[in-house]
Write a protein that holds these residues in place. Structure first.
Motif, PDB file in Angstrom:
ATOM      1  N   CYS A   1     -10.453   0.129  -5.476  1.00  0.00           N
ATOM      2  CA  CYS A   1      -9.363   1.099  -5.344  1.00  0.00           C
ATOM      3  C   CYS A   1      -8.246   0.789  -6.334  1.00  0.00           C
ATOM      4  O   CYS A   1      -7.814  -0.368  -6.460  1.00  0.00           O
ATOM      5  CB  CYS A   1      -8.829   1.090  -3.918  1.00  0.00           C
ATOM      6  SG  CYS A   1      -7.534   2.305  -3.637  1.00  0.00           S
TER       7      CYS A   1
ATOM      8  N   CYS B   1     -10.219   5.548   0.885  1.00  0.00           N
ATOM      9  CA  CYS B   1     -10.130   4.090   0.882  1.00  0.00           C
ATOM     10  C   CYS B   1      -9.907   3.586   2.311  1.00  0.00           C
ATOM     11  O   CYS B   1      -9.055   4.119   3.025  1.00  0.00           O
ATOM     12  CB  CYS B   1      -8.978   3.636  -0.017  1.00  0.00           C
ATOM     13  SG  CYS B   1      -8.821   1.833  -0.073  1.00  0.00           S
TER      14      CYS B   1
ATOM     15  N   HIS C   1      -5.250   1.490  -6.053  1.00  0.00           N
ATOM     16  CA  HIS C   1      -3.975   1.191  -5.393  1.00  0.00           C
ATOM     17  C   HIS C   1      -3.776  -0.312  -5.244  1.00  0.00           C
ATOM     18  O   HIS C   1      -2.824  -0.861  -5.780  1.00  0.00           O
ATOM     19  CB  HIS C   1      -3.895   1.892  -4.030  1.00  0.00           C
ATOM     20  CG  HIS C   1      -2.676   1.510  -3.252  1.00  0.00           C
ATOM     21  ND1 HIS C   1      -2.734   0.970  -1.997  1.00  0.00           N
ATOM     22  CD2 HIS C   1      -1.361   1.576  -3.591  1.00  0.00           C
ATOM     23  CE1 HIS C   1      -1.500   0.720  -1.578  1.00  0.00           C
ATOM     24  NE2 HIS C   1      -0.648   1.086  -2.520  1.00  0.00           N
ATOM     25  N   ALA C   2      -4.693  -0.962  -4.502  1.00  0.00           N
ATOM     26  CA  ALA C   2      -4.533  -2.403  -4.275  1.00  0.00           C
ATOM     27  C   ALA C   2      -5.879  -3.115  -4.171  1.00  0.00           C
ATOM     28  O   ALA C   2      -5.958  -4.171  -3.554  1.00  0.00           O
ATOM     29  CB  ALA C   2      -3.694  -2.652  -3.032  1.00  0.00           C
ATOM     30  N   GLY C   3      -6.910  -2.516  -4.752  1.00  0.00           N
ATOM     31  CA  GLY C   3      -8.199  -3.201  -4.830  1.00  0.00           C
ATOM     32  C   GLY C   3      -9.089  -3.055  -3.622  1.00  0.00           C
ATOM     33  O   GLY C   3     -10.060  -3.817  -3.467  1.00  0.00           O
ATOM     34  N   GLY C   4      -8.809  -2.111  -2.761  1.00  0.00           N
ATOM     35  CA  GLY C   4      -9.647  -1.896  -1.576  1.00  0.00           C
ATOM     36  C   GLY C   4     -11.078  -1.532  -1.944  1.00  0.00           C
ATOM     37  O   GLY C   4     -11.343  -0.997  -3.021  1.00  0.00           O
TER      38      GLY C   4
ATOM     39  N   TRP D   1      -8.499   0.921   3.258  1.00  0.00           N
ATOM     40  CA  TRP D   1      -7.291   0.111   3.450  1.00  0.00           C
ATOM     41  C   TRP D   1      -6.052   0.958   3.715  1.00  0.00           C
ATOM     42  O   TRP D   1      -5.384   0.779   4.712  1.00  0.00           O
ATOM     43  CB  TRP D   1      -7.060  -0.801   2.239  1.00  0.00           C
ATOM     44  CG  TRP D   1      -8.000  -1.977   2.205  1.00  0.00           C
ATOM     45  CD1 TRP D   1      -9.055  -2.203   3.055  1.00  0.00           C
ATOM     46  CD2 TRP D   1      -7.967  -3.081   1.304  1.00  0.00           C
ATOM     47  NE1 TRP D   1      -9.689  -3.373   2.714  1.00  0.00           N
ATOM     48  CE2 TRP D   1      -9.032  -3.946   1.655  1.00  0.00           C
ATOM     49  CE3 TRP D   1      -7.158  -3.413   0.227  1.00  0.00           C
ATOM     50  CZ2 TRP D   1      -9.295  -5.116   0.960  1.00  0.00           C
ATOM     51  CZ3 TRP D   1      -7.409  -4.583  -0.463  1.00  0.00           C
ATOM     52  CH2 TRP D   1      -8.473  -5.436  -0.091  1.00  0.00           C
ATOM     53  N   HIS D   2      -5.683   1.850   2.821  1.00  0.00           N
ATOM     54  CA  HIS D   2      -4.445   2.624   3.025  1.00  0.00           C
ATOM     55  C   HIS D   2      -4.680   4.125   2.893  1.00  0.00           C
ATOM     56  O   HIS D   2      -3.748   4.897   2.694  1.00  0.00           O
ATOM     57  CB  HIS D   2      -3.346   2.182   2.042  1.00  0.00           C
ATOM     58  CG  HIS D   2      -3.185   0.704   1.927  1.00  0.00           C
ATOM     59  ND1 HIS D   2      -3.614  -0.014   0.838  1.00  0.00           N
ATOM     60  CD2 HIS D   2      -2.689  -0.203   2.806  1.00  0.00           C
ATOM     61  CE1 HIS D   2      -3.362  -1.309   1.026  1.00  0.00           C
ATOM     62  NE2 HIS D   2      -2.816  -1.451   2.204  1.00  0.00           N
ATOM     63  N   LYS D   3      -5.954   4.522   2.947  1.00  0.00           N
ATOM     64  CA  LYS D   3      -6.336   5.945   3.051  1.00  0.00           C
ATOM     65  C   LYS D   3      -6.055   6.799   1.824  1.00  0.00           C
ATOM     66  O   LYS D   3      -5.915   8.022   1.943  1.00  0.00           O
ATOM     67  CB  LYS D   3      -5.695   6.609   4.287  1.00  0.00           C
ATOM     68  CG  LYS D   3      -5.943   5.845   5.578  1.00  0.00           C
ATOM     69  CD  LYS D   3      -7.399   5.778   5.916  1.00  0.00           C
ATOM     70  CE  LYS D   3      -7.646   5.030   7.222  1.00  0.00           C
ATOM     71  NZ  LYS D   3      -9.021   4.560   7.357  1.00  0.00           N
ATOM     72  N   SER D   4      -5.949   6.187   0.642  1.00  0.00           N
ATOM     73  CA  SER D   4      -5.917   7.024  -0.556  1.00  0.00           C
ATOM     74  C   SER D   4      -7.233   7.796  -0.631  1.00  0.00           C
ATOM     75  O   SER D   4      -8.259   7.347  -0.119  1.00  0.00           O
ATOM     76  CB  SER D   4      -5.789   6.166  -1.820  1.00  0.00           C
ATOM     77  OG  SER D   4      -4.481   5.675  -1.971  1.00  0.00           O
TER      78      SER D   4
ATOM     79  N   PRO E   1      -1.523   6.546  -1.157  1.00  0.00           N
ATOM     80  CA  PRO E   1      -0.552   5.986  -2.095  1.00  0.00           C
ATOM     81  C   PRO E   1      -1.064   5.725  -3.523  1.00  0.00           C
ATOM     82  O   PRO E   1      -0.240   5.476  -4.394  1.00  0.00           O
ATOM     83  CB  PRO E   1      -0.133   4.668  -1.433  1.00  0.00           C
ATOM     84  CG  PRO E   1      -1.315   4.273  -0.601  1.00  0.00           C
ATOM     85  CD  PRO E   1      -1.889   5.566  -0.106  1.00  0.00           C
TER      86      PRO E   1
HETATM   87  S1  FES Z   1      -6.112  -0.330  -1.543  1.00  0.00           S
HETATM   88 FE1  FES Z   1      -6.929   1.654  -1.456  1.00  0.00          FE
HETATM   89  S2  FES Z   1      -5.301   2.843  -0.696  1.00  0.00           S
HETATM   90 FE2  FES Z   1      -4.501   0.866  -0.823  1.00  0.00          FE
END
Ligand code: FES
Length: 102
Positions: A44, A63, A46-49, A65-68, A81
């Protein structure tokens, strides 16, 4: 087919369910959508999810992790995000073989 790597069997992929792979240190997912196979980087932006552990809904990979959400067809961001799109890859299906250009 230069540049394309045989990854898996078409018959092993489920519709609307991402499957994770790693070839030459590239982590990516394959997902079958309406019978067509798409390939997208699975880290991902965003933060590697782990996108391969997410779900596929309405043509988007979510994703875990944070639903992107990223569009399966072109990797663009459908919902944050995340703000950076995912890299997508060309896919070729030859018989039951799925080949990806990495
Ligand atoms: S790591 Fe994928 S939305 Fe944050």
């Amino acid at each position: 087919m230069p540049g394309f790597v045989k990854v898996t069997k078409l018959s092993g992929l489920k519709e609307n369910a991402p499957s994770g792979f790693e070839v030459n240190k590239v982590k990516f997912l394959l997902v079958k959508l309406n019978g067509k196979v798409y390939a997208m980087n699975s880290v991902c932006t965003h933060a590697g999810g782990p996108l391969e552990k997410g779900t596929c809904e309405n043509g988007n990979i979510l994703c875990p992790w944070h639903k992107s959400e990223f569009k399966v067809t072109d990797g663009s961001v459908a919902r944050g995000p995340a703000i950076k799109p995912e890299q997508t890859y060309k896919v070729n299906v030859v018989g039951d073989d799925v080949l990806v250009e990495l």
